[in-house]
Each structure stands twice: as structure tokens, then as C-alpha cells.
Design a protein around this motif. Structure first.
Motif, PDB file in Angstrom:
ATOM      1  N   GLU A  12      40.645  11.906   9.469  1.00 24.52           N
ATOM      2  CA  GLU A  12      41.173  13.267   9.599  1.00 24.52           C
ATOM      3  C   GLU A  12      40.885  14.099   8.335  1.00 24.52           C
ATOM      4  O   GLU A  12      40.692  15.306   8.416  1.00 24.52           O
ATOM      5  CB  GLU A  12      42.681  13.181   9.854  1.00 24.52           C
ATOM      6  CG  GLU A  12      43.242  14.462  10.404  1.00 24.52           C
ATOM      7  CD  GLU A  12      44.709  14.318  10.776  1.00 24.52           C
ATOM      8  OE1 GLU A  12      45.211  13.182  10.923  1.00 24.52           O
ATOM      9  OE2 GLU A  12      45.357  15.375  10.893  1.00 24.52           O
ATOM     10  N   HIS A  13      40.880  13.425   7.202  1.00 22.70           N
ATOM     11  CA  HIS A  13      40.611  14.139   5.942  1.00 22.70           C
ATOM     12  C   HIS A  13      39.694  13.300   5.065  1.00 22.70           C
ATOM     13  O   HIS A  13      39.706  12.072   5.145  1.00 22.70           O
ATOM     14  CB  HIS A  13      41.912  14.390   5.168  1.00 22.70           C
ATOM     15  CG  HIS A  13      42.852  15.290   5.877  1.00 22.70           C
ATOM     16  ND1 HIS A  13      43.882  14.827   6.642  1.00 22.70           N
ATOM     17  CD2 HIS A  13      42.897  16.646   5.929  1.00 22.70           C
ATOM     18  CE1 HIS A  13      44.540  15.853   7.148  1.00 22.70           C
ATOM     19  NE2 HIS A  13      43.966  16.972   6.741  1.00 22.70           N
ATOM     20  N   PHE A  14      38.970  13.988   4.178  1.00 18.05           N
ATOM     21  CA  PHE A  14      38.140  13.262   3.209  1.00 18.05           C
ATOM     22  C   PHE A  14      39.022  12.365   2.336  1.00 18.05           C
ATOM     23  O   PHE A  14      38.633  11.261   1.981  1.00 18.05           O
ATOM     24  CB  PHE A  14      37.369  14.239   2.317  1.00 18.05           C
ATOM     25  CG  PHE A  14      36.108  14.739   2.951  1.00 18.05           C
ATOM     26  CD1 PHE A  14      35.035  13.897   3.171  1.00 18.05           C
ATOM     27  CD2 PHE A  14      35.983  16.059   3.341  1.00 18.05           C
ATOM     28  CE1 PHE A  14      33.864  14.338   3.765  1.00 18.05           C
ATOM     29  CE2 PHE A  14      34.821  16.527   3.936  1.00 18.05           C
ATOM     30  CZ  PHE A  14      33.758  15.667   4.142  1.00 18.05           C
ATOM     31  N   MET A  15      40.219  12.834   2.009  1.00 16.55           N
ATOM     32  CA  MET A  15      41.056  12.033   1.112  1.00 16.55           C
ATOM     33  C   MET A  15      41.356  10.664   1.726  1.00 16.55           C
ATOM     34  O   MET A  15      41.254   9.637   1.046  1.00 16.55           O
ATOM     35  CB  MET A  15      42.364  12.754   0.787  1.00 16.55           C
ATOM     36  CG  MET A  15      43.208  11.963  -0.206  1.00 16.55           C
ATOM     37  SD  MET A  15      44.698  12.814  -0.664  1.00 16.55           S
ATOM     38  CE  MET A  15      45.463  11.573  -1.704  1.00 16.55           C
ATOM     39  N   LEU A  16      41.688  10.655   3.026  1.00 22.84           N
ATOM     40  CA  LEU A  16      41.999   9.378   3.673  1.00 22.84           C
ATOM     41  C   LEU A  16      40.745   8.498   3.717  1.00 22.84           C
ATOM     42  O   LEU A  16      40.788   7.305   3.424  1.00 22.84           O
ATOM     43  CB  LEU A  16      42.541   9.625   5.087  1.00 22.84           C
ATOM     44  CG  LEU A  16      43.155   8.404   5.754  1.00 22.84           C
ATOM     45  CD1 LEU A  16      44.356   7.901   4.956  1.00 22.84           C
ATOM     46  CD2 LEU A  16      43.588   8.705   7.185  1.00 22.84           C
ATOM     47  N   LYS A  17      39.625   9.122   4.046  1.00 20.03           N
ATOM     48  CA  LYS A  17      38.368   8.359   4.093  1.00 20.03           C
ATOM     49  C   LYS A  17      38.098   7.737   2.709  1.00 20.03           C
ATOM     50  O   LYS A  17      37.747   6.566   2.586  1.00 20.03           O
ATOM     51  CB  LYS A  17      37.227   9.297   4.473  1.00 20.03           C
ATOM     52  CG  LYS A  17      35.875   8.622   4.457  1.00 20.03           C
ATOM     53  CD  LYS A  17      34.754   9.620   4.666  1.00 20.03           C
ATOM     54  CE  LYS A  17      33.409   8.968   4.488  1.00 20.03           C
ATOM     55  NZ  LYS A  17      32.511   9.742   3.635  1.00 20.03           N
ATOM     56  N   GLU A  18      38.315   8.529   1.681  1.00 21.85           N
ATOM     57  CA  GLU A  18      37.990   8.051   0.331  1.00 21.85           C
ATOM     58  C   GLU A  18      38.965   6.967  -0.142  1.00 21.85           C
ATOM     59  O   GLU A  18      38.580   6.046  -0.862  1.00 21.85           O
ATOM     60  CB  GLU A  18      37.905   9.250  -0.623  1.00 21.85           C
ATOM     61  CG  GLU A  18      36.635  10.053  -0.303  1.00 21.85           C
ATOM     62  CD  GLU A  18      36.592  11.480  -0.815  1.00 21.85           C
ATOM     63  OE1 GLU A  18      37.509  11.871  -1.559  1.00 21.85           O
ATOM     64  OE2 GLU A  18      35.636  12.199  -0.462  1.00 21.85           O
ATOM     65  N   ILE A  19      40.230   7.060   0.318  1.00 18.79           N
ATOM     66  CA  ILE A  19      41.182   5.983  -0.003  1.00 18.79           C
ATOM     67  C   ILE A  19      40.673   4.680   0.615  1.00 18.79           C
ATOM     68  O   ILE A  19      40.683   3.622  -0.012  1.00 18.79           O
ATOM     69  CB  ILE A  19      42.601   6.331   0.523  1.00 18.79           C
ATOM     70  CG1 ILE A  19      43.209   7.483  -0.290  1.00 18.79           C
ATOM     71  CG2 ILE A  19      43.513   5.109   0.496  1.00 18.79           C
ATOM     72  CD1 ILE A  19      44.525   8.026   0.248  1.00 18.79           C
ATOM     73  N   PHE A  20      40.182   4.788   1.851  1.00 19.45           N
ATOM     74  CA  PHE A  20      39.702   3.588   2.543  1.00 19.45           C
ATOM     75  C   PHE A  20      38.356   3.092   2.011  1.00 19.45           C
ATOM     76  O   PHE A  20      37.965   1.955   2.287  1.00 19.45           O
ATOM     77  CB  PHE A  20      39.646   3.844   4.060  1.00 19.45           C
ATOM     78  CG  PHE A  20      40.973   3.574   4.702  1.00 19.45           C
ATOM     79  CD1 PHE A  20      41.998   4.500   4.622  1.00 19.45           C
ATOM     80  CD2 PHE A  20      41.223   2.369   5.332  1.00 19.45           C
ATOM     81  CE1 PHE A  20      43.250   4.233   5.167  1.00 19.45           C
ATOM     82  CE2 PHE A  20      42.467   2.090   5.884  1.00 19.45           C
ATOM     83  CZ  PHE A  20      43.480   3.025   5.801  1.00 19.45           C
ATOM     84  N   GLU A  21      37.657   3.926   1.282  1.00 17.18           N
ATOM     85  CA  GLU A  21      36.372   3.487   0.722  1.00 17.18           C
ATOM     86  C   GLU A  21      36.539   2.746  -0.606  1.00 17.18           C
ATOM     87  O   GLU A  21      35.554   2.302  -1.204  1.00 17.18           O
ATOM     88  CB  GLU A  21      35.469   4.705   0.499  1.00 17.18           C
ATOM     89  CG  GLU A  21      34.861   5.225   1.794  1.00 17.18           C
ATOM     90  CD  GLU A  21      34.091   6.514   1.614  1.00 17.18           C
ATOM     91  OE1 GLU A  21      33.294   6.849   2.496  1.00 17.18           O
ATOM     92  OE2 GLU A  21      34.288   7.209   0.597  1.00 17.18           O
ATOM     93  N   GLY A  46      30.380   6.627  -4.837  1.00 23.48           N
ATOM     94  CA  GLY A  46      29.758   7.504  -3.833  1.00 23.48           C
ATOM     95  C   GLY A  46      30.369   8.890  -3.968  1.00 23.48           C
ATOM     96  O   GLY A  46      31.295   9.093  -4.759  1.00 23.48           O
ATOM     97  N   PRO A  47      29.877   9.860  -3.194  1.00 19.76           N
ATOM     98  CA  PRO A  47      30.372  11.225  -3.379  1.00 19.76           C
ATOM     99  C   PRO A  47      31.861  11.337  -3.055  1.00 19.76           C
ATOM    100  O   PRO A  47      32.297  10.843  -2.025  1.00 19.76           O
ATOM    101  CB  PRO A  47      29.546  12.059  -2.394  1.00 19.76           C
ATOM    102  CG  PRO A  47      28.929  11.095  -1.460  1.00 19.76           C
ATOM    103  CD  PRO A  47      28.849   9.769  -2.135  1.00 19.76           C
ATOM    104  N   GLU A  48      32.599  11.945  -3.955  1.00 22.27           N
ATOM    105  CA  GLU A  48      34.031  12.173  -3.708  1.00 22.27           C
ATOM    106  C   GLU A  48      34.199  13.658  -3.396  1.00 22.27           C
ATOM    107  O   GLU A  48      33.900  14.506  -4.230  1.00 22.27           O
ATOM    108  CB  GLU A  48      34.856  11.768  -4.932  1.00 22.27           C
ATOM    109  CG  GLU A  48      36.335  11.674  -4.625  1.00 22.27           C
ATOM    110  CD  GLU A  48      37.156  11.271  -5.840  1.00 22.27           C
ATOM    111  OE1 GLU A  48      37.804  10.224  -5.805  1.00 22.27           O
ATOM    112  OE2 GLU A  48      37.150  12.026  -6.839  1.00 22.27           O
ATOM    113  N   ILE A  49      34.644  13.945  -2.191  1.00 23.05           N
ATOM    114  CA  ILE A  49      34.701  15.329  -1.724  1.00 23.05           C
ATOM    115  C   ILE A  49      36.119  15.899  -1.824  1.00 23.05           C
ATOM    116  O   ILE A  49      36.309  17.049  -2.216  1.00 23.05           O
ATOM    117  CB  ILE A  49      34.226  15.432  -0.243  1.00 23.05           C
ATOM    118  CG1 ILE A  49      32.890  14.703  -0.037  1.00 23.05           C
ATOM    119  CG2 ILE A  49      34.156  16.883   0.215  1.00 23.05           C
ATOM    120  CD1 ILE A  49      31.664  15.364  -0.580  1.00 23.05           C
ATOM    121  N   ALA A  50      37.123  15.111  -1.432  1.00 23.60           N
ATOM    122  CA  ALA A  50      38.511  15.613  -1.488  1.00 23.60           C
ATOM    123  C   ALA A  50      38.820  16.018  -2.919  1.00 23.60           C
ATOM    124  O   ALA A  50      38.388  15.349  -3.866  1.00 23.60           O
ATOM    125  CB  ALA A  50      39.477  14.530  -1.032  1.00 23.60           C
TER     126      ALA A  50
END
Ligand code: F6R
Length: 611
Positions: free
Chosen positions: A252-261, A396-400
Motif C-alpha cells: 500500500e505504501h513505499f514505507m511498508l514495502k521498504e520495511i519488508f525489504e 536499494g532505492p529508498e523512496i518513502a
């Protein structure tokens, strides 16, 4: 801050620029605008707010063009408004520019332009002077690069600027000083942008533009010139990320994706630094025993979340390598005449590698003779380029805007550096070194398993989101995590949160504890566990609502807490890599519950290129 994009080529400039701006919104989202060359005129459209407002504004308009520039703004001079939005135009409307940075001498230039050239300013921005200056120099010759070069000679400050002119069409001219700028190399189409994600969909080959350089872009060529306008030969930089890395991939958000990465980022960062024998290799970074013994002190300097990684780094490096380490926020460091000399190792930590405060501190340390090592995520960024050695994080790229995976990969680098230095100096044993690397390498798996329990944190957030203030407390390494947890919560949920070393509470801050005050208490350090329990009792006695974070198995804390989050067992030194994750998730779900704009919190931007 601010994101800029320029395009000239065969395709529809409008769509490519809007698409690129969307990938740069992390750099600012106060307003957005576009300038397109159409039938020998410049057509400018701009709107306050995010890119979607600009898209709505131009929806249905026939704006077909092959050359244009675009901008997404983080306001510095002048409030977010339609008028202050970029692009800005020259008096005759024949030149348009977009600008990222600050023109420090804009007041004197503005006065001169008004008095001498009778220019009418429309906006309150510093940037508008650039458009007028270039417009005036265009009257002397119809060559855009001549005009931009002359204008550059008049400006002080930090800037990345792209200009277009109706009198020198199918051309973009860009200049860079202390603000990021890249040129993308296509076929029959070329690009300019502040950052790689804007261009990933179109090109993988780019030029990194250096300070003081000018780049002239046409559909068939990209030419770089140095500050004396001598041609520069630049190696092509091949981007290895794919488009997916800069997309949400169903989250749903880049932040959640990035937490999971994070498990992936941590293991990448470790694996790239381990040789076949499982020993840390620094590949080109020279930190011999003699050099390390020469360093009388280490400074770790950074901002925000990266500074919090430095706090953990201090404990680890001092403990393992026995060299005194000072950690400082970059905006303070350079103004306090720090004790730096050639026996100092200066470690800059920065995700973006473009944070101006960090860059300025680095330059100050370099000027005083320090050896500069940087821990950076963005390859080829300014901090990386100006350092003697670079230890890359492989997040990797951090967008949030809220940093998560950059932080845990920065911590990983701190462990690797501490271990390497300790072994070189003989201040840790080979056995400890090996065991620690084994335990560090086990963290990604533990974290991956832990993340499966995100529902537990989501439920707690649903229960506790409606608070006006939250405290974060901890001792030892837990206090560093308390600072990071508190920053995460306040920046995305706008809750007034405050972090303090738990033992320090009783020296003043405990006055704020009231029945129901929410306190997140970190108690993951075994050797401080009992002391922490006492601190929790002190606030419980004042009626605080305590949500504790402890290691699995340490159940004594349950009777002292309203709720407990358990992290997987690990050695004390490594707990930051695990304990910060529930705090990131808690902030995320609280912000979601409160209906906040999680990836783009108000007043913030991802890359802070102003002082
Ligand atoms: C907070 C956050 C900021 C950055 C800080 C430094 O979530 O992202 O505090 O950590 O602005 O940025 P970099 O690491 O790019 O130098």
C-alpha cells in the motif's frame, strides 16, 4: 530538495516529464509544474500541491511537445502556491527554468534586475532571478548555453538548474553546484533529472554531472563542460536497479514495502563484504592496523535517522575497536570548530549522499586533514564522491520519506566496521569475530520470520493510535533505538513524541507522566534489564500506559507493562536490528489509522539539500 526533470527527443515530453516527476515526489510535493516548447512558444502549467493536481489541471489539453522541463517543489523561499511553483519564466516569456537549491545572492540580483532591466517579478522565490538573468543574456546572443553560463557566473548558492528557450529550441541546458543532477542517455531522446528513479523506465545509462559543470542536451547528444567551458569526457554509469525497485509492488505504501525489504538489504550489505572464508573484506578501503592505531579519535557525523545509526555505531566501534568515537549532528559539527586533524577518522553516514549539512561537515573535516570514510546508499552521490573511501549500504532505492531499510543497513555497516577495526587492532579475539559474524548473518532470517507477525503490531496501533503525546525510553543501545522510534512516529503520524534515556527520566521529564501517558519502553539489553524494569516501575507508579519491547523469554516484564512486543532472542549488541522494526511498523500503522500521508509527510522531503 525539489525534483527536476528535462526531456528532449522523439516522444511526448509531457508524459515523460510527468512520469519522471512522480518518481521524484519524495524530494518535495508542495507544488508541481511543467514548461513545454510548443510551436515556437513556451507553455507553462503549474499548480500548488502534488503532481496529481498538475495532472488534473492539464487533463484534456493538447500539449504535445518534444522538449520540456518539469519540477516538484519543496518550498524554501515563498509559500507553496501556484505563483511560487516552478517553472519560472523570463520577462519576455522566451526562457523557462526549473531550480533545485537556493540562490543565496538573489536579493541583490533581484534589485539589480528591477533597477537596471525593469524586470517584473511575479513570485516570492529566489529561483525567478535565474529565469530573468538567462532571459537578459539571451538578448545578447541566441545561444542558450552562453546565456546560462553567464547567469551561472552571477549566482552564489547551491543549485541544479535546467533551462529551455523558445529561441534556441530542442535543447536543454543544465548546471549543477551542490545539488544532484544526472543526464540520461537514450536513442534520439535524452534526459536530465535530479535522481535515477525519474529515468529508470527510459534509460539505464547515465552521466553523473559534477559540481560546476554545465550539460547541454539535444535529442542526439549530451555534452558536458567544466566551469571554464572546456569539454569533459565522462564515463557512462550503468544503473543496475530495475524499475520494480522503484515501484510499490503491491504494497500500500513505499514505507511498508521498504520495511519488508530489510532482511534482503541487511543480507546484501553483509554478503558483499564477506570473502569465501567468511572474513570481512573492505575492497579498496584501506584501514590497516597502522592506520587504525594512528587515529586518535573517530567522528561519526550525520543527520536524522542516519545520526541515530551513528549512535549505535559509537557503542559498537568503541566496544570492539577501543577507539574513542564522537557522534554529532552534521548541522552542529561544522560550526563548533571541532577538534579534527590528520589523526581523525571522519565517518559520514547518509542514505541519499546529498544531505547538504552532512556534505558541509565532511568538507570541513577534510579541510582540517581528516581521513573521510562514508557510509552511503546512493552510488555516485556527492558524499560518496567527496570521500576518500565509501562503504555502501545495499538497501536499494529508498523512496518513502521516512527512512527504514537505509537505517538497518547503516547499522549493519557499523557492525562490520567495528568488527573489522577490532580484529585489526587486536582488541577482539578471532573467536568473538567469527561468532559475531555468524550471529549477524542470522539476523535477516530472524527478521523475515518476525515480519510475518506484523498483524500483532497493527492491532496494537489500532488500540493506541489516538494519543497526543508518546514517550520512548531505553538504556544503552535501546536509548539509540528510542530516538529512532520517536522520530519515525512523529514524522509520519504528527504525534508529539519524545525520546529519552530511561535513567535520565527522573531528572526532569518524569514530571510529564500522567495517568494514561503512552510510553514505549525498550528493554532488550540483558545486562540492563533489571535497571530498565525499575525505570518502568517508576513511570507505572505515575499511571503511564507502558508498551514494552523485550526479547522472547524475558517474561518478567509482562507484570510491569500493559502490553509487550517480543523480538527474537539475539545478543545484546545486535538487538537494534530487530527492535527498531516493531517501532517502524507501529509508526506506520498509527499513521495509517490517523489517515496521514505516510510516504509523503507534511513539511518534509527525502533529500535535504539546503542548510
Ligand atoms: C527520517 C529521515 C531523515 C534522514 C536525514 C538524513 O526518517 O529520513 O531524518 O535520515 O534527513 O538523510 P540522509 O541519510 O539522506 O543524509
Amino acid at each position: 530538495m525539489c525534483g527536476i526533470v528535462g526531456y528532449t527527443g522523439r516522444d511526448n515530453a509531457r508524459d515523460i516529464i510527468i512520469d519522471g516527476l512522480k518518481k521524484l515526489e519524495y524530494r518535495g510535493y508542495d507544488s508541481a509544474g511543467i514548461a513545454l516548447l510548443i510551436d515556437g512558444e513556451i507553455n507553462i502549467k503549474k499548480h500548488v500541491g502534488g503532481i496529481e493536481n498538475l495532472e488534473n489541471l492539464i487533463a484534456g489539453e493538447n500539449l504535445y511537445s518534444h522538449t520540456g522541463i518539469g519540477h516538484t517543489r519543496w518550498a524554501t523561499h515563498g509559500a507553496p502556491s501556484d505563483i511560487n511553483a516552478h517553472p519560472h519564466a523570463s520577462e519576455d516569456g522566451r526562457v523557462a527554468i526549473v531550480h533545485n537549491g537556493i540562490i543565496e545572492n538573489y536579493v541583490e540580483l533581484k534589485e539589480e534586475l528591477i533597477k537596471k532591466h525593469h524586470v517584473h517579478f511575479k513570485s516570492e522565490t529566489d529561483s525567478e532571478v535565474v529565469a530573468h538573468l538567462i532571459g537578459i543574456y539571451m538578448q545578447e546572443s541566441d545561444c542558450l548555453e552562453d546565456a546560462v553560463f553567464k547567469a551561472m557566473g552571477r549566482m552564489r548558492g547551491a543549485y541544479a538548474i535546467v533551462a529551455v528557450s523558445a529561441d534556441d529550441p530542442d535543447k536543454l541546458v543544465a548546471v549543477r553546484k551542490d545539488a544532484p543532477l544526472i543526464a540520461g542517455l537514450g536513442k534520439g531522446s535524452n534526459f536530465i533529472a535530479s535522481d535515477i528513479p525519474a529515468l529508470l523506465k527510459y534509460v539505464k545509462e547515465i552521466y553523473l554531472i559534477e559540481n560546476g559543470e554545465m550539460v547541454v542536451v539535444t535529442p542526439d547528444s549530451v555534452k558536458i563542460f567544466d566551469e571554464n567551458r572546456n569539454p569533459v569526457k565522462r564515463d557512462v554509469f550503468h544503473v543496475t536497479w530495475d524499475v520494480d525497485a522503484a515501484e510499490k509492488e503491491g504494497y500500500e505504501h513505499f514505507m511498508l514495502k521498504e520495511i519488508f525489504e530489510q532482511p534482503k538489504g541487511i543480507s546484501e550489505t553483509i554478503n558483499r563484504r564477506l570473502d569465501e572464508d567468511g572474513k570481512i573484506k573492505l575492497d579498496g578501503i584501506s584501514l590497516t592496523k597502522e592506520e587504525l592505531d594512528r587515529f586518535s579519535r573517530i567522528y561519526i557525523v550525520a543527520c536524522g535517522t542516519a545520526y541515530h545509526a551513528g549512535l549505535v555505531g559509537k557503542t559498537i566501534i568503541e566496544k570492539f575497536a577501543k577507539i574513542p568515537v564522537e557522534v554529532d549532528v552534521a548541522s552542529e559539527f561544522r560550526y563548533r570548530d571541532p577538534l579534527v586533524d590528520e589523526n581523525t577518522l571522519f565517518i559520514a553516514i547518509s542514505q541519499s549522499g546529498e544531505t547538504l549539512d552532512t556534505l558541509a561537515a565532511l568538507r570541513e573535516a577534510k579541510r582540517k586533514g581528516a581521513r573521510i570514510l562514508s557510509v552511503v546508499n546512493v552510488v555516485g552521490s556527492s558524499v560518496a564522491r567527496e570521500s576518500d573511501d565509501v562503504f555502501y549500504t545495499w538497501a536499494g532505492p529508498e523512496i518513502a520519506v521516512a527512512s527504514t531499510k537505509a537505517y538497518t543497513t547503516q547499522l549493519t555497516c557499523m557492525y562490520l566496521l567495528g568488527l573489522y577495526m577490532g580484529l585489526q587492532r587486536g582488541t577482539i579475539t578471532e573467536e568473538f569475530y567469527r561468532e559475531f559474524i555468524e550471529d549477524l548473518s542470522a539476523i535477516p532470517q530472524k527478521l523475515g520470520d518476525y515480519l510475518k507477525k506484523k498483524g500483532e503490531i497493527e492491532a496494537l496501533a489500532k488500540l493506541l493510535y489516538n494519543r497526543d503525546q508518546v514517550f520512548f525510553i531505553g538504556r544503552g543501545l535501546d536509548s539509540a533505538i528510542a530516538y529512532e522510534g520517536s522520530l519515525k512516529l512523529k514524522e509520519i503520524s504528527y504525534i508529539n513524541s519524545f525520546a529519552i534515556a530511561a535513567g535520565e527520566l527522573k531528572h526532569g521529564t518524569i514530571a510529564l507522566m500522567e495517568p494514561g501517558t503512552l510510553v514505549l519502553a525498550l528493554a532488550t539489553q540483558d545486562f540492563l534489564y533489571e535497571k530498565m524494569i525499575s525505570n518502568i516501575q517508576e513511570i507505572k507508579a505515575r499511571g503511564a500506559h507502558v508498551l514494552s519491547i523485550a526479547k522472547e523469554g524475558n517474561r518478567a516484564i509482562e507484570s510491569q507493562s500493559n502490553e509487550v512486543i517480543y523480538i527474537p532472542p539475539c545478543r545484546d549488541e545486535l538487538s537494534p536490528l530487530l527492535s527498531v522494526v516493531p517501532l517502524q511498523l507501529f509508526s506506520y500503522y498509527v499513521a495509517k489509522e490517523r489517515g496521514c500521508n505516510i510516504d509523503k509527510p507534511k513539511n518534509l522531503a527525502k533529500s535535504v539539500t539546503v542548510e
